[in-house]
Write a protein that holds these residues in place. Sequence first.
Motif, PDB file in Angstrom:
ATOM      1  N   UNK A 193     -49.940 -53.303  17.538  1.00  0.00           N
ATOM      2  CA  UNK A 193     -49.136 -53.159  18.733  1.00  0.00           C
ATOM      3  C   UNK A 193     -49.705 -53.250  20.249  1.00  0.00           C
ATOM      4  N   UNK A 194     -50.790 -52.176  20.216  1.00  0.00           N
ATOM      5  CA  UNK A 194     -51.659 -51.911  21.237  1.00  0.00           C
ATOM      6  C   UNK A 194     -51.981 -53.354  22.188  1.00  0.00           C
ATOM      7  N   UNK A 195     -51.787 -54.265  21.345  1.00  0.00           N
ATOM      8  CA  UNK A 195     -52.353 -55.815  21.879  1.00  0.00           C
ATOM      9  C   UNK A 195     -51.290 -56.354  22.794  1.00  0.00           C
ATOM     10  N   UNK A 196     -50.210 -55.868  22.741  1.00  0.00           N
ATOM     11  CA  UNK A 196     -49.002 -56.426  23.672  1.00  0.00           C
ATOM     12  C   UNK A 196     -48.344 -55.172  24.282  1.00  0.00           C
ATOM     13  N   UNK A 197     -48.529 -53.854  23.934  1.00  0.00           N
ATOM     14  CA  UNK A 197     -48.083 -52.636  24.605  1.00  0.00           C
ATOM     15  C   UNK A 197     -49.012 -51.983  25.002  1.00  0.00           C
ATOM     16  N   UNK A 198     -49.358 -51.938  26.386  1.00  0.00           N
ATOM     17  CA  UNK A 198     -50.258 -51.107  27.160  1.00  0.00           C
ATOM     18  C   UNK A 198     -50.182 -49.627  26.979  1.00  0.00           C
ATOM     19  N   UNK A 199     -49.349 -48.972  26.558  1.00  0.00           N
ATOM     20  CA  UNK A 199     -49.227 -47.546  26.533  1.00  0.00           C
ATOM     21  C   UNK A 199     -49.006 -47.060  25.089  1.00  0.00           C
ATOM     22  N   UNK A 200     -49.815 -47.625  23.995  1.00  0.00           N
ATOM     23  CA  UNK A 200     -49.453 -47.592  22.502  1.00  0.00           C
ATOM     24  C   UNK A 200     -50.503 -47.106  21.910  1.00  0.00           C
ATOM     25  N   UNK A 201     -51.490 -46.760  22.213  1.00  0.00           N
ATOM     26  CA  UNK A 201     -53.042 -46.651  21.728  1.00  0.00           C
ATOM     27  C   UNK A 201     -52.804 -45.523  20.469  1.00  0.00           C
ATOM     28  N   UNK A 202     -51.921 -44.481  20.665  1.00  0.00           N
ATOM     29  CA  UNK A 202     -51.935 -43.362  19.852  1.00  0.00           C
ATOM     30  C   UNK A 202     -51.392 -44.111  18.380  1.00  0.00           C
ATOM     31  N   UNK A 203     -50.841 -45.150  18.432  1.00  0.00           N
ATOM     32  CA  UNK A 203     -50.490 -45.988  17.120  1.00  0.00           C
ATOM     33  C   UNK A 203     -51.366 -46.126  16.087  1.00  0.00           C
ATOM     34  N   UNK A 204     -52.740 -46.303  16.779  1.00  0.00           N
ATOM     35  CA  UNK A 204     -53.960 -46.189  15.753  1.00  0.00           C
ATOM     36  C   UNK A 204     -54.207 -45.370  14.956  1.00  0.00           C
ATOM     37  N   UNK A 205     -53.372 -43.982  15.172  1.00  0.00           N
ATOM     38  CA  UNK A 205     -53.621 -42.756  14.558  1.00  0.00           C
ATOM     39  C   UNK A 205     -52.251 -42.467  13.612  1.00  0.00           C
ATOM     40  N   UNK A 206     -51.283 -42.967  14.237  1.00  0.00           N
ATOM     41  CA  UNK A 206     -49.996 -42.704  13.633  1.00  0.00           C
ATOM     42  C   UNK A 206     -49.968 -42.853  12.086  1.00  0.00           C
ATOM     43  N   UNK A 207     -49.273 -41.996  11.438  1.00  0.00           N
ATOM     44  CA  UNK A 207     -48.840 -42.470  10.041  1.00  0.00           C
ATOM     45  C   UNK A 207     -47.736 -43.399   9.765  1.00  0.00           C
ATOM     46  N   UNK A 208     -46.806 -43.052  10.947  1.00  0.00           N
ATOM     47  CA  UNK A 208     -45.671 -44.096  10.616  1.00  0.00           C
ATOM     48  C   UNK A 208     -45.069 -44.258  12.033  1.00  0.00           C
ATOM     49  N   UNK A 209     -44.243 -45.366  12.348  1.00  0.00           N
ATOM     50  CA  UNK A 209     -43.574 -45.409  13.181  1.00  0.00           C
ATOM     51  C   UNK A 209     -42.033 -46.072  13.145  1.00  0.00           C
ATOM     52  N   UNK A 210     -41.267 -45.835  13.675  1.00  0.00           N
ATOM     53  CA  UNK A 210     -39.866 -46.074  13.600  1.00  0.00           C
ATOM     54  C   UNK A 210     -39.494 -47.000  14.877  1.00  0.00           C
ATOM     55  N   UNK A 211     -39.135 -48.384  14.710  1.00  0.00           N
ATOM     56  CA  UNK A 211     -38.538 -49.168  15.871  1.00  0.00           C
ATOM     57  C   UNK A 211     -36.923 -49.114  15.633  1.00  0.00           C
ATOM     58  N   UNK A 212     -36.478 -48.782  16.710  1.00  0.00           N
ATOM     59  CA  UNK A 212     -35.041 -48.656  16.914  1.00  0.00           C
ATOM     60  C   UNK A 212     -34.552 -49.785  17.567  1.00  0.00           C
ATOM     61  N   UNK A 213     -33.708 -50.913  16.696  1.00  0.00           N
ATOM     62  CA  UNK A 213     -33.346 -52.167  17.115  1.00  0.00           C
ATOM     63  C   UNK A 213     -31.835 -52.201  17.747  1.00  0.00           C
ATOM     64  N   UNK A 214     -31.516 -53.105  18.440  1.00  0.00           N
ATOM     65  CA  UNK A 214     -30.129 -53.061  19.003  1.00  0.00           C
ATOM     66  C   UNK A 214     -29.737 -54.523  18.271  1.00  0.00           C
TER      67      UNK A 214
END
Length: 169
Positions: free
Chosen positions: A59-80
């Motif tokens: 994700x950080x390759x296209x989202x410039x403020x998401x470096x923390x995802x490299x350490x995250x256990x899980x992420x939830x994408x909320x979609x519309x």
Amino acid sequence: MDAIEAILSRRSIRKYSNKPIPDSLVKELLNVGMSAPSAGNEQPWHFIVINDSQILKKIPSFHPHSQMLKEASVAITVCFDTELETHKGMGFQDCSAATENILIAIHAKGLGGVWLGIYPRKKRIDGMRKLLNIPKHVIPFSLISIGYPAEKKPRENRYTDLKIHYNQW
Ligand SMILES: Cc1cc2nc3c(=O)[nH]c(=O)nc-3n(C[C@H](O)[C@H](O)[C@H](O)COP(=O)(O)O)c2cc1C
């Protein structure tokens, strides 16, 4: 922790330990998200749980403020899901309410999380769509990075009388 305390002490947490989060806890967070208010109760959301670290690391390759995802256990994408919107123009607000509900629950459960903006940035929407195979009528709205906290932040008092108006501006 009561609801007011959870709201007042919540902060964005971007550093995590590598302790895994039980699936049952993620499910509780999703339940909290789906309990959010929505226009005419339209509930236009879908949630994509990402617990594959190889996917999170892309994700950080296209989202410039998401470096923390490299350490995250899980992420939830909320979609519309635009096909579920019955009250025109309200869907994004519904997804915003779901996102905030989840963030507060994360904190109340002793986890740490941060809201990552996706919509309306085209590069981030396209990146998420491609990475997660999201269909055209569904718009990735926000991404919530989650883990057990490895940083502590003090509460902030943002109250100011200057932002309050009674009866007229
Ligand atoms: C719509 C929205 C988009 C945000 N996007 C990001 C983001 O891309 N990356 C990030 O690290 N934080 C992001 N944040 C978190 C904010 O930076 C954070 O909430 C703000 O600085 C206040 O700090 P606090 O959450 O600790 O109270 C976002 C927050 C919102 C509401």
